[in-house]
Design an enzyme around this catalytic site. Sequence first.
Site, PDB file in Angstrom:
ATOM      1  N   GLY A  46       0.841  -1.190   0.000  1.00 27.40           N
ATOM      2  CA  GLY A  46       0.000   0.000   0.000  1.00 27.40           C
ATOM      3  C   GLY A  46       0.874   1.238   0.000  1.00 27.40           C
ATOM      4  O   GLY A  46       2.035   1.189   0.445  1.00 27.40           O
ATOM      5  N   GLN A  51       3.295   9.924   1.072  1.00 31.06           N
ATOM      6  CA  GLN A  51       4.557   9.171   1.139  1.00 31.06           C
ATOM      7  C   GLN A  51       5.429   9.396  -0.095  1.00 31.06           C
ATOM      8  O   GLN A  51       6.584   8.969  -0.119  1.00 31.06           O
ATOM      9  CB  GLN A  51       4.272   7.667   1.287  1.00 31.06           C
ATOM     10  CG  GLN A  51       3.611   7.300   2.603  1.00 31.06           C
ATOM     11  CD  GLN A  51       3.384   5.805   2.688  1.00 31.06           C
ATOM     12  OE1 GLN A  51       2.404   5.296   2.180  1.00 31.06           O
ATOM     13  NE2 GLN A  51       4.307   5.087   3.312  1.00 31.06           N
ATOM     14  N   CYS A  94       5.806  -0.270   6.935  1.00 31.77           N
ATOM     15  CA  CYS A  94       5.446   0.961   6.236  1.00 31.77           C
ATOM     16  C   CYS A  94       6.629   1.389   5.371  1.00 31.77           C
ATOM     17  O   CYS A  94       7.774   1.379   5.853  1.00 31.77           O
ATOM     18  CB  CYS A  94       5.127   2.041   7.269  1.00 31.77           C
ATOM     19  SG  CYS A  94       4.661   3.615   6.544  1.00 31.77           S
ATOM     20  N   LEU A  95       6.370   1.765   4.135  1.00 32.25           N
ATOM     21  CA  LEU A  95       7.475   2.174   3.255  1.00 32.25           C
ATOM     22  C   LEU A  95       8.175   3.436   3.758  1.00 32.25           C
ATOM     23  O   LEU A  95       9.317   3.693   3.392  1.00 32.25           O
ATOM     24  CB  LEU A  95       6.972   2.385   1.814  1.00 32.25           C
ATOM     25  CG  LEU A  95       6.578   1.112   1.047  1.00 32.25           C
ATOM     26  CD1 LEU A  95       6.031   1.464  -0.338  1.00 32.25           C
ATOM     27  CD2 LEU A  95       7.759   0.154   0.906  1.00 32.25           C
ATOM     28  N   HIS A 136      -4.453   1.373   7.376  1.00 30.38           N
ATOM     29  CA  HIS A 136      -3.107   1.953   7.511  1.00 30.38           C
ATOM     30  C   HIS A 136      -2.953   3.122   6.522  1.00 30.38           C
ATOM     31  O   HIS A 136      -2.457   4.200   6.882  1.00 30.38           O
ATOM     32  CB  HIS A 136      -2.075   0.856   7.243  1.00 30.38           C
ATOM     33  CG  HIS A 136      -0.647   1.299   7.285  1.00 30.38           C
ATOM     34  ND1 HIS A 136       0.256   0.827   8.220  1.00 30.38           N
ATOM     35  CD2 HIS A 136       0.052   2.182   6.503  1.00 30.38           C
ATOM     36  CE1 HIS A 136       1.438   1.402   7.999  1.00 30.38           C
ATOM     37  NE2 HIS A 136       1.348   2.222   6.968  1.00 30.38           N
ATOM     38  N   GLU A 137      -3.424   2.925   5.277  1.00 34.09           N
ATOM     39  CA  GLU A 137      -3.250   3.968   4.250  1.00 34.09           C
ATOM     40  C   GLU A 137      -4.189   5.150   4.454  1.00 34.09           C
ATOM     41  O   GLU A 137      -3.798   6.298   4.240  1.00 34.09           O
ATOM     42  CB  GLU A 137      -3.432   3.369   2.843  1.00 34.09           C
ATOM     43  CG  GLU A 137      -2.468   2.236   2.481  1.00 34.09           C
ATOM     44  CD  GLU A 137      -1.004   2.567   2.726  1.00 34.09           C
ATOM     45  OE1 GLU A 137      -0.608   3.737   2.633  1.00 34.09           O
ATOM     46  OE2 GLU A 137      -0.237   1.630   3.035  1.00 34.09           O
ATOM     47  N   HIS A 140      -2.712   7.445   6.823  1.00 36.88           N
ATOM     48  CA  HIS A 140      -1.693   8.330   6.217  1.00 36.88           C
ATOM     49  C   HIS A 140      -2.335   9.610   5.682  1.00 36.88           C
ATOM     50  O   HIS A 140      -1.732  10.678   5.737  1.00 36.88           O
ATOM     51  CB  HIS A 140      -1.002   7.636   5.038  1.00 36.88           C
ATOM     52  CG  HIS A 140       0.204   6.832   5.418  1.00 36.88           C
ATOM     53  ND1 HIS A 140       1.302   7.388   6.030  1.00 36.88           N
ATOM     54  CD2 HIS A 140       0.495   5.518   5.253  1.00 36.88           C
ATOM     55  CE1 HIS A 140       2.216   6.447   6.223  1.00 36.88           C
ATOM     56  NE2 HIS A 140       1.752   5.307   5.774  1.00 36.88           N
TER      57      HIS A 140
HETATM   58 ZN   LIG Z   1       2.585   3.431   5.850  1.00 37.33          ZN
END
Ligand SMILES: [Zn+2]
Length: 173
Positions: A46, A51, A94-95, A136-137, A140
Amino acid sequence: MSVLDLVFAPSAILNKKANNVINIDKDIKTLVSNMFDTMYKYNGVGLAAPQVNESLQILIMDCSNKDNAYKPFTLINPIIIDESKNLKLYEEGCLSFPEQYFEVSRPEFVKANYLDIDGKSKEKVFNGFEAVCVQHEIDHLIGILFTSYISSLRRQIILKKMQKFKKNLNKSI
Ligand SMILES: [Zn+2]
C-alpha cells in the site's frame, strides 16, 4: 515507468491531513500510475500520496501475494463509513519506516466510500489483510502513522532509529 522518491519519517508532510482531490485529471492519473510503479518497486502492499510528497487524498494498494494475480485498488478521497467492533492484531510495516515492523490492533473489517480512478463513487467492504492495509493507508491521509498505536517509549526508539537511518541516507548520496 517512473519510480518516485519515498518520504521517510520523520517528515512534516506525513503528519498533516492531505487535501481532497477536486478533479481526477491527467496529472492525477499520472501520479497514480507512478505510485503503482513505486509501490511495486519497493515491494509494498500500500502507498499513500503523502509518502511520495504529494499532500493529496489518494491511496493505492495491492494485497495480492506471489501466488495471486494482481489486485490493485485506487482510492481517492476515501472515508471509512463502518467498521467491525472486533479488533485484530496484525504485524505491519510501512514504506516510510524501512525495516520497522510491529503489531497494531485494528477493526477486523471496514466499509469505505471513495472515488475510483475514473471518478466513480464506490462503497466496498475490506476484509482480512486488505482491511489492515486500507486502514493503515487511510490513516496516512489524515496524518496518522502506525507508530501512533504503540507506547510513546517505543515510538521514541523508532524515531531515533529513523533519524539515524535518514542521516546515513544523506551521507551515502
Ligand atoms: Zn505506511
